[in-house]
Design an enzyme around this catalytic site. Structure first.
Site, PDB file in Angstrom:
ATOM      1  CB  CYS A  87      -0.973  -0.044   1.181  1.00  0.00           C
ATOM      2  SG  CYS A  87      -2.390   1.081   1.012  1.00  0.00           S
ATOM      3  CG  HIS A 195      -3.315  -3.801   3.440  1.00  0.00           C
ATOM      4  ND1 HIS A 195      -2.317  -3.169   4.155  1.00  0.00           N
ATOM      5  CD2 HIS A 195      -3.997  -2.815   2.796  1.00  0.00           C
ATOM      6  CE1 HIS A 195      -2.397  -1.856   3.962  1.00  0.00           C
ATOM      7  NE2 HIS A 195      -3.414  -1.615   3.142  1.00  0.00           N
ATOM      8  CD  GLU A 197      -0.580  -5.773   5.873  1.00  0.00           C
ATOM      9  OE1 GLU A 197      -0.970  -4.580   5.976  1.00  0.00           O
ATOM     10  OE2 GLU A 197      -0.289  -6.288   4.781  1.00  0.00           O
TER      11      GLU A 197
END
Length: 227
Positions: A87, A195, A197
């Site tokens: 990002c 994302h 994660e």
């Protein structure tokens, strides 16, 4: 394997990243301050997290590219070590010239926060080897400037060199060629807007992000074994 996670003023996904690495994947990970860190020699990889570095003043990532840590990150990239930008981290990597193209405001001019379906376009990389070819995965996105742009010549090079790793199944932001993530020609620098994660535990709604980290860890393990 030991990861560095830089913390810029305005980073807000740094702890999410460290949680994914330490608690879920059981590898070493340190938060390192972008303003004072000048070497990353003790780390095997670096992951620039999402957020709003330096408040996204001027452009997203435009000020972060001048942070002291960027010299160390460029040195890691030049040495062939894995460098990942997620990002805002992707935006920083393009501003720093480590990846081609630029991230613009979303097509509709609005911040987008949703789960998006991605297609894994190249699984012959250290970032994607754990995925099946053309796998469809679900990852969250959260950005206001995620519209990836490059000129026609650059796009042709990205395609010819298989540098497009992730594409949106349904383009949410206007990115050229539905691009969600690319790597450099050398194959050790990755930038992506979604994302991973935030998709490493079933409790979060998806574990599809695990493949990226598992790919990196497996590659490093193989290199150590053959050293």
């Amino acid at each position: 394997m030991k990861f560095a996670v830089p913390v810029f003023p305005g980073s807000n996904c740094d702890h999410d990243m460290v949680n994914a690495l330490r608690d879920v994947l059981q590898v070493e990970a340190d938060l390192v301050p972008a303003a004072t860190t000048t070497t990353l020699d003790q780390y095997d990889a670096v992951i620039l997290p999402g957020g709003f570095s330096y408040g996204d003043y001027l452009r997203s990532g435009a000020i972060a590219r001048f942070a002291p840590i960027m010299t160390a990150i460029k040195a890691m990239a030049a040495a062939g070590k894995p460098v990942v930008g997620i990002c805002n981290g992707f935006q920083i990597l393009t501003e720093a010239g480590l990846l081609p193209g630029a991230l613009q405001a979303n097509r509709r001019g609005q911040f987008i926060c949703q789960t998006s379906e991605l297609i894994v376009k190249n699984t012959s990389t250290q970032f994607t080897s754990a995925y099946e070819p053309d796998a469809h995965i679900q990852l969250p996105i959260a950005h206001g400037e995620g519209n990836y742009y490059c000129d026609d010549d650059t796009l042709a090079e990205l395609r010819a060199n298989h540098q497009i790793l992730f594409e949106y199944a349904a383009n949410p932001n206007g990115s050229v060629a539905n691009i969600a993530g690319i790597m450099n020609r050398q194959g050790n620098v990755l930038g992506m807007m979604p994302h991973p994660e935030r998709a490493v535990e079933a409790l979060l709604g998806s574990t599809d992000g695990l493949g990226l980290f598992q790919s990196l860890i497996a590659r490093q393990t193989q290199e150590v074994a053959h050293a």
